[in-house]
Design an enzyme around this catalytic site. Structure first.
Site, short mmCIF file in Angstrom:
data_model
loop_
_atom_site.label_atom_id
_atom_site.label_comp_id
_atom_site.label_asym_id
_atom_site.label_seq_id
_atom_site.Cartn_x
_atom_site.Cartn_y
_atom_site.Cartn_z
N HIS A 189 0.85 -1.19 0.00
CA HIS A 189 0.00 0.00 0.00
C HIS A 189 0.88 1.24 0.00
CE1 HIS A 189 -4.14 -1.60 1.54
NE2 HIS A 189 -3.71 -2.21 0.45
N TYR A 236 -8.75 5.46 8.24
CA TYR A 236 -8.86 5.74 9.67
C TYR A 236 -9.77 6.96 9.80
CZ TYR A 236 -4.44 3.12 10.47
OH TYR A 236 -3.45 2.15 10.53
N PRO A 282 -3.40 0.33 19.03
CA PRO A 282 -3.19 -0.14 17.65
C PRO A 282 -3.35 0.93 16.55
CG PRO A 282 -5.27 -0.97 18.53
CD PRO A 282 -4.59 -0.27 19.65
N LYS A 295 1.57 -0.36 15.04
CA LYS A 295 2.99 -0.43 15.40
C LYS A 295 3.42 -1.63 16.25
CE LYS A 295 4.42 2.95 13.15
NZ LYS A 295 4.77 2.42 11.84
N TYR A 299 4.65 6.21 9.96
CA TYR A 299 3.79 5.09 9.56
C TYR A 299 4.59 4.04 8.77
CZ TYR A 299 -0.62 2.73 8.61
OH TYR A 299 -1.64 1.81 8.58
P1 RFL Z 1 2.44 -12.15 21.33
O1 RFL Z 1 2.01 -12.20 19.92
O2 RFL Z 1 1.45 -11.78 22.36
O3 RFL Z 1 3.08 -13.57 21.68
C1 RFL Z 1 3.40 -13.93 22.99
C2 RFL Z 1 3.41 -15.44 23.10
O4 RFL Z 1 3.78 -15.79 24.44
C3 RFL Z 1 2.91 -16.83 24.90
N1 RFL Z 1 2.87 -16.77 26.37
C4 RFL Z 1 3.48 -17.66 27.17
N2 RFL Z 1 4.24 -18.73 26.89
C5 RFL Z 1 4.72 -19.44 27.94
N3 RFL Z 1 4.45 -19.13 29.24
C6 RFL Z 1 3.68 -18.06 29.55
N4 RFL Z 1 3.42 -17.77 30.81
C7 RFL Z 1 3.18 -17.28 28.49
N5 RFL Z 1 2.40 -16.17 28.43
C8 RFL Z 1 2.23 -15.88 27.15
C9 RFL Z 1 1.57 -16.54 24.22
O5 RFL Z 1 0.79 -17.72 24.14
C10 RFL Z 1 2.02 -16.04 22.86
O6 RFL Z 1 2.10 -17.08 21.91
O7 RFL Z 1 3.66 -11.12 21.54
P2 RFL Z 1 4.84 -10.73 20.50
O8 RFL Z 1 5.46 -11.94 19.88
O9 RFL Z 1 5.71 -9.78 21.25
O10 RFL Z 1 4.10 -9.96 19.30
C11 RFL Z 1 3.48 -8.73 19.50
C12 RFL Z 1 2.26 -8.60 18.57
O11 RFL Z 1 1.47 -9.75 18.70
C13 RFL Z 1 1.43 -7.34 18.87
O12 RFL Z 1 2.25 -6.25 19.17
C14 RFL Z 1 0.51 -6.95 17.69
O13 RFL Z 1 -0.45 -7.94 17.42
C15 RFL Z 1 -0.18 -5.61 17.97
N6 RFL Z 1 -1.13 -5.22 16.90
C16 RFL Z 1 -0.68 -4.64 15.73
N7 RFL Z 1 0.64 -4.47 15.50
C17 RFL Z 1 1.07 -3.97 14.31
O14 RFL Z 1 2.28 -3.81 14.14
N8 RFL Z 1 0.20 -3.62 13.29
C18 RFL Z 1 -1.13 -3.78 13.43
O15 RFL Z 1 -1.85 -3.53 12.49
C19 RFL Z 1 -1.63 -4.26 14.71
N9 RFL Z 1 -2.95 -4.43 14.90
C20 RFL Z 1 -2.50 -5.43 17.10
C21 RFL Z 1 -3.39 -5.01 16.07
C22 RFL Z 1 -2.99 -6.05 18.25
C23 RFL Z 1 -4.34 -6.24 18.40
N10 RFL Z 1 -4.79 -6.91 19.58
C24 RFL Z 1 -5.68 -7.99 19.56
C25 RFL Z 1 -4.11 -6.66 20.83
C26 RFL Z 1 -4.74 -5.18 16.21
C27 RFL Z 1 -5.23 -5.77 17.37
C28 RFL Z 1 -6.73 -5.90 17.50
C1 PHB Z 2 -5.53 -4.46 11.13
O1 PHB Z 2 -5.69 -4.68 9.90
O2 PHB Z 2 -5.79 -5.31 11.98
C2 PHB Z 2 -5.03 -3.13 11.56
C3 PHB Z 2 -4.60 -2.23 10.60
C4 PHB Z 2 -4.13 -0.98 10.99
C5 PHB Z 2 -4.10 -0.67 12.34
C6 PHB Z 2 -4.52 -1.58 13.30
C7 PHB Z 2 -5.00 -2.83 12.90
O3 PHB Z 2 -3.66 0.55 12.72
#
Ligand code: RFL
Ligand code: PHB
Length: 396
Positions: A78, A206, A298, A302, A390
């Site tokens: 994009h 957004y 979110p 990032k 971004y």
């Molecule tokens: P994770 O992905 O949470 O993985 C952590 C792992 O550790 C395990 N765990 C354990 N294992 C052993 N013993 C324990 N006691 C444990 N406790 C936990 C878990 O089962 C899991 O497998 O962390 P990691 O690897 O640091 O990754 C971070 C990302 O997942 C997170 O920052 C992103 O998903 C945030 N996020 C977004 N980030 C972006 O860069 N771009 C996006 O568009 C974006 N959109 C989002 C998001 C996060 C969202 N939610 C649900 C919080 C959108 C949403 C809705």
């Molecule tokens: C997503 O597609 O899940 C998403 C995209 C952009 C954001 C957050 C989440 O800023």
């Protein structure tokens, strides 16, 4: 007496989310052994719906790690995205402003690619590991204990990587007087819906509307991801798919909503919005990376990208240590990461502040939000400040 099974490795990685898996891959590429422990099953980890936008630098890191093949063929580049305010819309032209684009590729897919690659290459990932407990972190020989299927295990290693997300055990194993937490909890959440429908627009939108924030995103040309701001304590079961699409339509405006395709939700959930940083990101031979160390709301897309940049620095530092005995980058790890982390915290806080309806905002603060939007959309410098953050700030 119960028999404890002993495992020896160089780095024990707690958590097999993107941080832990990518770290394991980068270490493996440099000939360094690791064991990854996760409390969840592989099926659970591979079905979590999370992020969708990869920065330019994240894409490069994944390609260098050798895990970017499917992302290159199935991901979508994009060159811009739209920001909207009270029915107005403006395109932030990422490519024209920065020369860079972002990649739309789901975290779910990336996690699947990382797990498949590690397992194909004989990597060790222990799923469904219970009671993972790191200890002796200030010694040269840390131990991580866990249980699986009634058996007890001990992993002996030189370093422990805490990649276990916000609710993991690693960060909490740092004594309270050796860490400091910084936190802001926002007074709302995001209700997200995933559906196999054609995205309403070619790029992300957004929008700040008087009824609340809305985001139109996607996973592919046939799979949409939409979010709407909701109260922090909202019950997801209150929202039928139709009620969700009705509310989204109101917030994105009639013209855009006319092209909105509705379809049954594959997933619907509520995520709270939080800013959080733990300082430092190291305690003895424990190194925190990703959500274990910090959380961003979110709105700037990032979280995943910050996890990838932490891991880039951590892998570089560990490889340097194991190859040459030089610990300069290990010693600087926390400081190098935190400098970047705080800039990304600022951007995510700023985007969240501009684009949401805050229940406690006074008329003055509402005017400030509007002025911010007007500045961003009418000034090259304003648009540039959003664009360069971004697509991702450069790695040091
Ligand atoms: P994770 O992905 O949470 O993985 C952590 C792992 O550790 C395990 N765990 C354990 N294992 C052993 N013993 C324990 N006691 C444990 N406790 C936990 C878990 O089962 C899991 O497998 O962390 P990691 O690897 O640091 O990754 C971070 C990302 O997942 C997170 O920052 C992103 O998903 C945030 N996020 C977004 N980030 C972006 O860069 N771009 C996006 O568009 C974006 N959109 C989002 C998001 C996060 C969202 N939610 C649900 C919080 C959108 C949403 C809705
Ligand atoms: C997503 O597609 O899940 C998403 C995209 C952009 C954001 C957050 C989440 O800023």
């Amino acid at each position: 007496m119960e028999l404890v099974k002993s495992i020896k490795t160089q780095v024990c990685i707690i958590g097999s989310g993107p941080s832990g898996l990518l770290l394991s891959q980068l270490l493996h590429n440099a000939g360094i052994e690791s064991v990854v422990l996760d409390r969840q099953s592989r099926a659970h980890i591979e079905s979590r719906i999370r992020a969708g936008v990869l920065e330019h630098g994240s894409v490069e890191t994944l390609l260098e790690a050798g895990v970017g093949e499917r992302m290159l063929s199935e991901g979508i580049l994009h060159d811009g995205f739209d920001v909207g305010f009270d029915g107005e819309r403006f395109r932030i032209d990422l490519k024209a402003l920065t020369g860079k684009s972002v990649m739309i590729y789901g975290q779910t897919e990336l996690t699947r690619d990382l797990i498949a690659t590690r397992l194909d290459q004989g990597g060790s990932i222990v799923f469904s590991a219970d009671n993972v407990t790191p200890s002796d972190l200030e010694s040269g020989n840390p131990v991580v204990r866990y249980e699986k299927e009634g058996e007890q295990y001990e992993v002996h290693c030189q370093f422990v990587a805490g990649c276990d997300g916000f609710r993991g055990v690693s960060r909490e194993s740092i004594p309270q007087d050796r860490r400091k937490y910084f936190e802001r909890v926002y007074p709302f959440g995001w209700l997200g819906l995933l559906s196999d429908t054609k995205p309403v627009a070619d790029e992300l939108i957004y929008a700040n509307h008087e009824r609340g924030f809305a985001l139109c995103s996607m996973r592919s040309n046939t799979r949409s991801r939409y979010y709407i701001q909701c109260p922090a304590d909202e019950d997801v079961n209150k929202w039928s798919d139709d009620a969700f699409f009705d509310e989204l339509s109101l917030r994105i405006g009639e013209e855009t909503a006319a092209g909105l395709e509705r379809g049954p939700s594959l997933e619907k959930s509520i995520a709270p919005l939080r800013s959080f940083v733990c300082e430092p990101m190291r305690f003895g031979n424990l190194f925190l990376a990703g959500d274990a160390a910090h959380i961003v709301p979110p709105t700037g897309a990032k979280g995943l990208n910050l996890a990838i940049s932490d891991v880039h620095y951590l892998a570089r530092a560990m490889v340097e240590h194991f190859k040459s005995g030089n610990s300069v980058h290990l010693d600087a790890y926390s400081q190098i990461c935190l400098t970047r982390v705080w800039k990304v915290e600022r951007f995510s806080w700023y985007m969240s502040s501009m684009l949401h309806q805050f229940p406690d905002h006074s008329p003055f603060e509402k005017r400030m939000q509007r002025a911010e939007y007007d500045y961003v959309t009418r000034s090259h410098a304003g648009a540039m400040a959003i664009a360069e953050n971004y697509v991702g700030l450069p790695y040091d």
